[in-house]
Design a protein around this motif. Structure first.
Motif, PDB file in Angstrom:
ATOM      1  N   TYR A  12       4.261   2.377  36.665  1.00 11.96           N
ATOM      2  CA  TYR A  12       3.997   1.665  38.094  1.00 11.96           C
ATOM      3  C   TYR A  12       4.520   2.777  38.309  1.00 11.96           C
ATOM      4  O   TYR A  12       5.052   3.817  38.386  1.00 11.96           O
ATOM      5  CB  TYR A  12       5.647   0.432  37.856  1.00 11.96           C
ATOM      6  CG  TYR A  12       5.155  -0.011  39.122  1.00 11.96           C
ATOM      7  CD1 TYR A  12       4.907  -0.681  39.997  1.00 11.96           C
ATOM      8  CD2 TYR A  12       6.512   0.674  40.509  1.00 11.96           C
ATOM      9  CE1 TYR A  12       4.989  -1.759  40.882  1.00 11.96           C
ATOM     10  CE2 TYR A  12       6.498   0.060  41.863  1.00 11.96           C
ATOM     11  CZ  TYR A  12       5.596  -0.894  42.078  1.00 11.96           C
ATOM     12  OH  TYR A  12       5.736  -0.548  43.281  1.00 11.96           O
ATOM     13  N   TYR A  14       5.444   3.572  42.530  1.00 14.59           N
ATOM     14  CA  TYR A  14       5.883   3.646  43.837  1.00 14.59           C
ATOM     15  C   TYR A  14       4.959   3.680  44.797  1.00 14.59           C
ATOM     16  O   TYR A  14       4.508   4.599  44.762  1.00 14.59           O
ATOM     17  CB  TYR A  14       7.331   3.697  44.134  1.00 14.59           C
ATOM     18  CG  TYR A  14       8.279   3.617  43.293  1.00 14.59           C
ATOM     19  CD1 TYR A  14       9.018   2.055  43.233  1.00 14.59           C
ATOM     20  CD2 TYR A  14       8.417   3.620  41.754  1.00 14.59           C
ATOM     21  CE1 TYR A  14      10.209   1.851  42.650  1.00 14.59           C
ATOM     22  CE2 TYR A  14      10.308   3.349  41.086  1.00 14.59           C
ATOM     23  CZ  TYR A  14       9.936   2.154  41.768  1.00 14.59           C
ATOM     24  OH  TYR A  14      11.152   1.870  41.164  1.00 14.59           O
ATOM     25  N   GLN A  15       4.859   2.670  45.671  1.00 19.92           N
ATOM     26  CA  GLN A  15       4.144   2.183  47.126  1.00 19.92           C
ATOM     27  C   GLN A  15       5.173   3.068  48.323  1.00 19.92           C
ATOM     28  O   GLN A  15       6.274   2.519  48.282  1.00 19.92           O
ATOM     29  CB  GLN A  15       3.765   1.069  47.233  1.00 19.92           C
ATOM     30  CG  GLN A  15       1.706   0.840  46.023  1.00 19.92           C
ATOM     31  CD  GLN A  15       1.372   2.176  46.750  1.00 19.92           C
ATOM     32  OE1 GLN A  15       0.719   2.824  47.303  1.00 19.92           O
ATOM     33  NE2 GLN A  15       0.800   2.725  44.920  1.00 19.92           N
ATOM     34  N   LYS A  18       6.890   1.754  54.590  1.00 18.79           N
ATOM     35  CA  LYS A  18       6.741   1.447  55.737  1.00 18.79           C
ATOM     36  C   LYS A  18       7.868   2.755  56.908  1.00 18.79           C
ATOM     37  O   LYS A  18       7.269   3.662  57.379  1.00 18.79           O
ATOM     38  CB  LYS A  18       6.408   0.118  56.456  1.00 18.79           C
ATOM     39  CG  LYS A  18       5.787   0.153  58.250  1.00 18.79           C
ATOM     40  CD  LYS A  18       5.813  -1.119  58.386  1.00 18.79           C
ATOM     41  CE  LYS A  18       5.138  -0.979  59.679  1.00 18.79           C
ATOM     42  NZ  LYS A  18       5.041  -2.198  60.608  1.00 18.79           N
ATOM     43  N   ARG A  25      13.238  -2.939  49.203  1.00 19.88           N
ATOM     44  CA  ARG A  25      12.472  -3.319  48.329  1.00 19.88           C
ATOM     45  C   ARG A  25      13.309  -4.682  47.795  1.00 19.88           C
ATOM     46  O   ARG A  25      14.192  -3.853  47.255  1.00 19.88           O
ATOM     47  CB  ARG A  25      11.752  -2.238  47.106  1.00 19.88           C
ATOM     48  CG  ARG A  25      10.766  -1.615  48.502  1.00 19.88           C
ATOM     49  CD  ARG A  25      10.245  -0.486  46.890  1.00 19.88           C
ATOM     50  NE  ARG A  25       9.295   0.467  47.136  1.00 19.88           N
ATOM     51  CZ  ARG A  25       9.578   1.650  47.532  1.00 19.88           C
ATOM     52  NH1 ARG A  25      11.274   1.603  47.087  1.00 19.88           N
ATOM     53  NH2 ARG A  25       8.981   2.832  47.645  1.00 19.88           N
ATOM     54  N   ASN A  51       8.054  -5.787  49.503  1.00 24.74           N
ATOM     55  CA  ASN A  51       8.930  -4.657  50.938  1.00 24.74           C
ATOM     56  C   ASN A  51       9.237  -5.826  52.035  1.00 24.74           C
ATOM     57  O   ASN A  51       8.892  -6.944  52.642  1.00 24.74           O
ATOM     58  CB  ASN A  51       8.471  -3.548  51.453  1.00 24.74           C
ATOM     59  CG  ASN A  51       7.869  -2.796  50.629  1.00 24.74           C
ATOM     60  OD1 ASN A  51       7.697  -3.430  49.797  1.00 24.74           O
ATOM     61  ND2 ASN A  51       7.203  -2.507  51.300  1.00 24.74           N
ATOM     62  N   CYS A 128      12.538   4.952  44.763  1.00 26.53           N
ATOM     63  CA  CYS A 128      12.210   5.594  44.218  1.00 26.53           C
ATOM     64  C   CYS A 128      12.631   6.891  43.867  1.00 26.53           C
ATOM     65  O   CYS A 128      12.809   7.664  44.496  1.00 26.53           O
ATOM     66  CB  CYS A 128      10.501   5.952  44.631  1.00 26.53           C
ATOM     67  SG  CYS A 128       9.558   6.694  43.898  1.00 26.53           S
TER      68      CYS A 128
END
Length: 759
Positions: A12, A14-15, A18, A25, A51, A128
């Motif tokens: 995985y 992480y994105q 914003k 999250r 999110n 993260c």
């Protein structure tokens, strides 16, 4: 999901959030029917990360309302990371994410309790951990996360029979069980059971959760309308005794709580002393959750909390009630109850709009541990009443030393003094720390009793005077960015340490420490003019009295020592006879030089007590006895009271009612014994080259300097390095220099101002 499929999955990634300073999250944990039914070969742990913007307390009411409407009801997990190795996995959006064993087990317990999909916030997944900038930003949101949670789930550990017994006792005694608690036992494979759970229990649980979510929404709306939790509306409070003064009514309610007779009958056959010891050992002392730094914020900011672990679940409120009932009503001692009191005090303060200073919080959490030493500071920032500034901004790119230096700069600037350098544990310090920076990672319970106030009060000592010299100069923040390892100070050098006693272990009775100190003074006759046989005889009288106090104190059990207000029906008090002979002999030598100095204006000629080298030996005899007796207690009878002549007379004569259960006598005995223990433990007796006497840190050495730094209320011990650079060893008690006497000597031209760069 097959093992082969798991192996072929990618990791995985992480994105980015914003806005890491506003968004979080949440993990949507997928329900596992096999886990709920206690079946073997459960499915892999599966979930999704989504999110959401947080309804921050810093936003307007309208913005908070909009965000609260979008935020689903969720549980915030409070647990101990344990072994950092990521030996287990969770499937996030069809990709693998490594997690620790403790987190895996905690999520499984939540999953089993939930009966349906459930939203969870867990730091190791929802932040993260490899992104230092995101970690730094999200730290400032954690108190908001735990405050917004429908329930803070406290995971204590894997199931044990003893742990289950403790939680069952608590639930039975209070008659209140934890959220969605299920006692499902492992069952045989049955399609009918799975259909029943899917067709009836899950929809029913969904309705219950919807109701709970609606209830939580009402709580959030009320919270939004109520400004108590807003930082700009919060009130800074001080806790004078660091135990019960904040929210005393709340603590008193816990102390006075009684179970319903129907519930008490279910546990009346228990051995209450045994169960109290079991709870103390299993749920508090042996449970690393109570030692963790982050739980202060996680529980402290919560509206609702429950304990999950050992296969059971109970509300935090029930846990408190049961512990206090055992300890106070049934007199079944729980030795670590203070850990619960401290947590609940912080929780009640924060939720009622009261904030404690960061220094208080660090002291309150002195025995707690953090995997990352920087978290000894960062984990408390969300709970503090101090205004945020550049010194305190979380930044994981900075070293431990710089983080601790910045926190110390903040305390110095906040107080306008150097007192924040004093009163901290120094044994076992991290080697890379500059000497003047306290090591906040150490257990401060092991430090010598502080001579400076640790709760924001005004100091009872005034070594650096009452004028501008009592304040430390303003800090140059631009310069500190590049030279934070050095702290420029100035002050007066009083004398050099010539003789000091050997340090003794902390568990040695204070009577044994005094015996060592007595030997040190007796061997210092060459430095102490007028050290006659009469003086030696008076010192022996002091030793005899201190020895009796020590024997009395050692004869008490630990529970009695921590409850001085409770009458101690111990025959050992009979070991403390009156000593009129020693009182008469010492009465003429018992006047406090520090008290006389404090009442003497600086413009007047200093009293002769400050000048041990005067030709009249009788005055120096007074100094020897007075200085020695005061040094034993570091000049104070409690943390807020100076030692007076009347208390010395009372101390030496023990002139109290002979009734051993007399509350006044018991209170005085406890006060004196605590003061003697605090004054001598982890300190050494010292005599300077000029014949001054005092109590100094155990880390001090012959040749170290005793100085008064401008902006510090007590003298300190420094060690010469190179040029104007010095190592800071710690604060000390030097008799005759606790009340501006060094400033008076400077006015006479006997001491010169020097620069001391601490490094």
């Amino acid at each position: 999901m097959s093992t082969d499929l798991l192996v072929t999955m990618s990791d995985y990634i992480y994105q980015p959030l914003k806005n890491a300073t506003e968004d979080i999250r949440l993990l949507k944990l997928t329900f596992d029917i096999r886990q709920a039914l206690g079946r073997a070969n459960v499915n892999p742990l599966v979930g999704q990360l989504k999110n959401y913007p947080l309804p921050l307390t810093t936003l307007s009411r309208r913005q908070r309302m909009l965000r609260a409407a979008l935020l689903p009801s969720f549980n915030a997990l409070s647990y101990v990371w344990g072994n950092p190795a990521r030996t287990h996995e969770i499937i996030i959006d069809n990709k693998r994410l490594g997690i620790t064993e403790n987190l895996y087990k905690a999520l499984r317990d939540i999953q089993k309790d939930a009966i349906g999909d459930v939203y969870v916030w867990a730091d190791a997944i929802c932040i993260c951990q490899d992104d230092l900038l995101e970690r730094s930003a999200q730290i400032l949101l954690m108190r908001e996360v735990y405050h917004a949670a429908a329930d803070v789930r406290i995971w204590l550990g894997s199931p044990t029979e003893e742990g289950r017994r403790c939680l069952k006792f608590i639930a039975d005694l209070t008659g209140i069980y934890g959220p969605e608690e299920s006692d499902m036992v492992p069952s045989e494979e049955s399609k009918f059971e799975e259909m029943f759970v899917k067709g009836l229990l899950i929809p029913t649980a969904g309705i219950v959760r919807a109701g709970c979510g609606f209830g939580q929404s009402l709580v959030q709306i009320t919270d939004i309308l109520d400004s108590d939790v807003r930082d700009d509306k919060a009130e800074m409070v001080l806790d004078d005794d660091a135990t019960l003064s904040l929210h005393h009514d709340r603590i008193q309610m816990l102390v006075e709580w009684k179970p319903h007779s129907r519930h008490f009958k279910t546990v009346q056959d228990e051995d209450f002393v045994f169960i109290a010891n079991l709870i103390d050992h299993e749920l508090i002392q042996s449970c690393t959750w109570f030692e963790r730094m982050w739980v202060v914020q996680e529980l402290g900011a919560s509206e609702t909390a429950s304990i999950l672990g050992y296969g059971k679940s109970v509300w935090w409120e029930s846990f408190l009630r049961a512990v206090y009932f055992l300890n106070y009503s049934l007199e079944a001692p729980i030795n670590n109850i203070r850990k619960l009191t401290g947590l609940e005090k912080i929780r009640q303060s924060w939720n009622s709009g009261k904030r404690q200073p960061l220094r208080d919080l660090i002291r309150e959490c002195r025995y707690r541990n953090a995997t990352d030493p920087r978290d000894k500071i960062f984990s408390l920032i969300g709970m503090m009443g101090d205004k945020m500034n550049t010194f305190l901004m979380p930044d994981y790119t900075k070293s431990v030393s710089e983080v601790y230096a910045n926190a110390t700069f903040h305390f110095i600037e906040q107080s306008g003094s150097l007192d924040p350098l004093c009163g901290w544990q120094r044994l076992g310090r991290q080697e890379q720390l500059p000497s003047w920076i306290p090591d906040y990672s150490l257990n401060q319970d092991l430090a010598a009793s502080p001579l400076v106030p640790i709760d924001g009060r005004e100091s009872i000592f005034t070594a650096s005077g009452h004028d501008h010299r009592s304040k430390y100069m303003p800090l140059d923040q631009q310069k500190l960015k590049h030279f934070w390892t050095h702290l420029p100070t100035s002050g007066l050098c009083i004398d050099t340490i010539a003789i000091l006693s050997n340090p003794l272990p902390e568990d040695v009775p204070f009577g044994s420490i005094e015996h060592m100190w007595h030997s040190t003074i007796s061997s210092s006759g060459g430095l102490l003019d007028g050290f006659t046989k009469d003086v030696q005889s008076c010192l022996e009288d002091i030793s005899s009295v201190v020895s009796m106090y020590s024997k009395y104190w050692n004869s008490l059990d630990q529970f009695s020592k921590h409850l001085p207000s409770v009458s101690t029906k111990s025959p050992s008090t009979a070991r403390l006879p009156k000593s009129p002979k020693s009182t008469d002999r010492l009465s003429k030598h018992s006047q406090s030089t520090d008290q006389l100095a404090r009442s003497s204006p600086l413009t007047e000629k200093p009293l002769l007590y400050f000048e041990p080298k005067k030709p009249d030996p009788f005055l120096h005899v007074i100094y020897i006895l007075d200085a020695y007796l005061h040094s034993l207690l570091c000049g104070q009878i409690s943390t807020t009271e100076r030692l007076t002549r009347d208390e010395i007379q009372k101390f030496m004569s023990l002139n109290l009612p002979t009734d051993t259960t007399n509350p006044e006598r018991e209170s005085f005995l406890a006060k004196v014994c605590n003061s003697l223990r605090a004054g001598m433990t982890r300190r050494c007796m010292a005599v300077t080259k000029q014949g001054y006497i005092g109590a100094i840190p155990q880390e001090a050495q012959q040749g170290d300097l005793i100085c008064v730094l401008f902006g510090c209320s007590v003298p300190v011990v420094l060690r010469k390095r190179i040029g104007e650079e010095y190592s800071f060893i710690g604060e000390c008690y030097l008799h005759g220099f606790m009340d501006s006497e060094a400033i008076a000597f400077h006015a006479k031209g006997e001491f010169q101002v020097q620069k001391f760069v601490l490094c």
